[in-house]
Design a protein around this motif. Structure first.
Motif, PDB file in Angstrom:
ATOM      1  N   CYS A 146      23.306 -81.328  -0.600  1.00 23.69           N
ATOM      2  CA  CYS A 146      23.575 -80.024   0.001  1.00 23.69           C
ATOM      3  C   CYS A 146      24.806 -79.414  -0.653  1.00 23.69           C
ATOM      4  N   CYS A 147      24.666 -78.162  -1.121  1.00 21.67           N
ATOM      5  CA  CYS A 147      25.788 -77.461  -1.741  1.00 21.67           C
ATOM      6  C   CYS A 147      26.748 -76.881  -0.703  1.00 21.67           C
ATOM      7  N   ARG A 148      26.342 -76.890   0.564  1.00 20.96           N
ATOM      8  CA  ARG A 148      27.167 -76.413   1.679  1.00 20.96           C
ATOM      9  C   ARG A 148      27.356 -74.890   1.679  1.00 20.96           C
ATOM     10  N   TYR A 149      26.532 -74.179   0.945  1.00 20.66           N
ATOM     11  CA  TYR A 149      26.634 -72.714   0.944  1.00 20.66           C
ATOM     12  C   TYR A 149      26.493 -72.149   2.357  1.00 20.66           C
ATOM     13  N   TYR A 150      25.682 -72.795   3.165  1.00 19.61           N
ATOM     14  CA  TYR A 150      25.436 -72.299   4.522  1.00 19.61           C
ATOM     15  C   TYR A 150      26.710 -72.242   5.353  1.00 19.61           C
ATOM     16  N   THR A 151      27.765 -72.957   4.951  1.00 20.80           N
ATOM     17  CA  THR A 151      29.022 -72.966   5.704  1.00 20.80           C
ATOM     18  C   THR A 151      29.910 -71.773   5.366  1.00 20.80           C
ATOM     19  N   THR A 152      29.566 -71.016   4.319  1.00 26.70           N
ATOM     20  CA  THR A 152      30.410 -69.897   3.901  1.00 26.70           C
ATOM     21  C   THR A 152      30.066 -68.631   4.673  1.00 26.70           C
ATOM     22  N   ARG A 153      30.974 -67.675   4.637  1.00 24.62           N
ATOM     23  CA  ARG A 153      30.729 -66.405   5.323  1.00 24.62           C
ATOM     24  C   ARG A 153      29.666 -65.585   4.608  1.00 24.62           C
ATOM     25  N   GLU A 168      25.615 -66.091   5.895  1.00 18.86           N
ATOM     26  CA  GLU A 168      25.070 -65.415   7.082  1.00 18.86           C
ATOM     27  C   GLU A 168      23.875 -66.178   7.661  1.00 18.86           C
ATOM     28  N   GLY A 169      24.002 -67.511   7.683  1.00 14.77           N
ATOM     29  CA  GLY A 169      22.965 -68.339   8.285  1.00 14.77           C
ATOM     30  C   GLY A 169      21.763 -68.584   7.411  1.00 14.77           C
ATOM     31  N   ASP A 170      21.788 -68.141   6.154  1.00 15.15           N
ATOM     32  CA  ASP A 170      20.638 -68.311   5.272  1.00 15.15           C
ATOM     33  C   ASP A 170      20.747 -69.621   4.502  1.00 15.15           C
ATOM     34  N   CYS A 179      16.769 -76.065  -0.037  1.00 17.33           N
ATOM     35  CA  CYS A 179      17.852 -76.697   0.718  1.00 17.33           C
ATOM     36  C   CYS A 179      17.349 -77.905   1.493  1.00 17.33           C
ATOM     37  N   VAL A 180      18.122 -78.964   1.451  1.00 18.83           N
ATOM     38  CA  VAL A 180      17.753 -80.203   2.131  1.00 18.83           C
ATOM     39  C   VAL A 180      17.704 -80.011   3.649  1.00 18.83           C
ATOM     40  N   LEU A 181      18.330 -78.959   4.146  1.00 22.88           N
ATOM     41  CA  LEU A 181      18.333 -78.701   5.585  1.00 22.88           C
ATOM     42  C   LEU A 181      17.045 -78.027   6.071  1.00 22.88           C
ATOM     43  N   ARG A 182      16.214 -77.571   5.143  1.00 24.36           N
ATOM     44  CA  ARG A 182      14.922 -77.000   5.532  1.00 24.36           C
ATOM     45  C   ARG A 182      13.879 -78.102   5.695  1.00 24.36           C
ATOM     46  N   LYS A 183      12.971 -77.940   6.640  1.00 26.34           N
ATOM     47  CA  LYS A 183      11.862 -78.870   6.790  1.00 26.34           C
ATOM     48  C   LYS A 183      10.895 -78.705   5.620  1.00 26.34           C
ATOM     49  N   ARG A 184      10.190 -79.779   5.275  1.00 20.33           N
ATOM     50  CA  ARG A 184       9.312 -79.746   4.117  1.00 20.33           C
ATOM     51  C   ARG A 184       8.228 -78.669   4.245  1.00 20.33           C
TER      52      ARG A 184
END
Length: 261
Positions: free
Chosen positions: A221-228, A231-233, A238-243
């Motif tokens: 995970c690049c952790r982009y989702y943690t940045t402003r 916006e939740g995208d 992304c490993v956080l998405r279901k297959r």
């Protein structure tokens, strides 16, 4: 072997020829440049490493230290792996040692673009059979150890990002050179053992109508989702998405390409 790239040609000429064929390839220099940092030099200069992490923060608004580290490791790994893939796929001598520099650059139009960070690389190759996994582990072991201490991002998280870049480089670099199947064939054993094995990084075959293509499956995970900026995208891979979600998105993308033809 590519008939246009003879093994007797100088390494810099090989690099220049390959860059002319594919814009996937970042800047690279033959031989280790004095002003560029080897992995050992990066690891031993904590002040420089912290400055590189801070600089990496321009890529997205609100990056914490772990996210800066994830982006930096990803950027370094891409520079190594895409050149490893390009040389391997065109039958040239394998990378043995590298050195890096960090630079800022502008991507996009002057009005709508964004400033990012990238990592030009200098390369040493040698004769003999390649051992890509061992080379990658030797390159990144000191960098990952120092970055873990400096940023708090775990070694496991960083190795997963390196593995993702191996798979991405050999797949998409292979596609750019018309050798995607061969790229995946080489990448498979590299990520199957050792520090690069995580059980998730790999490839996904997608079919949309009559079209069929291969895409990346990430383990890190690049952790982009943690940045402003996020916006939740999340990225499609992304490993956080279901297959199922990844497959649906890749399928929709592949189908959209057919409507453009």
């Amino acid at each position: 072997m590519d008939a246009n790239l003879k093994p007797s040609t100088g390494l810099q000429q090989i690099i220049d020829n390959l860059r002319a064929r594919s814009d996937e390839l970042p800047a690279a220099h033959a031989g280790l440049r004095e002003h560029m940092l080897t992995p050992a030099a990066i690891a031993s200069d904590i002040g420089r490493l912290e400055a590189w992490l801070e600089q990496q923060g321009i890529a997205a608004e609100g990056m914490d230290r772990k996210t800066q580290a994830a982006y930096m490791i990803g950027g370094l790994a891409w520079s190594v792996c895409i050149w490893m893939a390009a040389l391997a796929l065109t039958g040239h001598r394998p990378i043995r040692r590298v050195a890096f520099e960090q630079e800022r650059y502008w991507w996009g139009t002057p009005e709508d673009g964004h400033e990012y960070v990238r990592y030009p690389i200098s390369i040493e190759v040698s004769d003999g059979p390649p051992n890509h996994r061992e080379t990658i582990e030797q390159i990144f072991e000191p960098i990952i150890a120092a970055t873990m201490v400096t940023s708090g991002l775990s070694a496991g998280a960083q190795w997963r990002l390196v593995a993702d870049n191996v798979a991405s480089a050999f797949l998409y670099g292979g596609k750019a050179l018309g050798m995607a199947a061969r790229g995946m064939e080489i990448a498979g054993p590299i990520i199957a053992e050792g520090r690069l094995h995580n059980g998730k990084t790999g490839f996904l075959e997608i079919t949309a109508g009559k079209a069929c293509d291969w895409f990346l499956v990430r383990g890190g995970c690049c952790r982009y989702y943690t940045t402003r900026d996020a916006e939740g995208d999340y990225c499609t891979s992304c490993v956080l998405r279901k297959r199922d979600d990844q497959i649906a998105r890749y399928t929709e993308y592949l189908a959209s390409l057919q409507t453009l033809e």
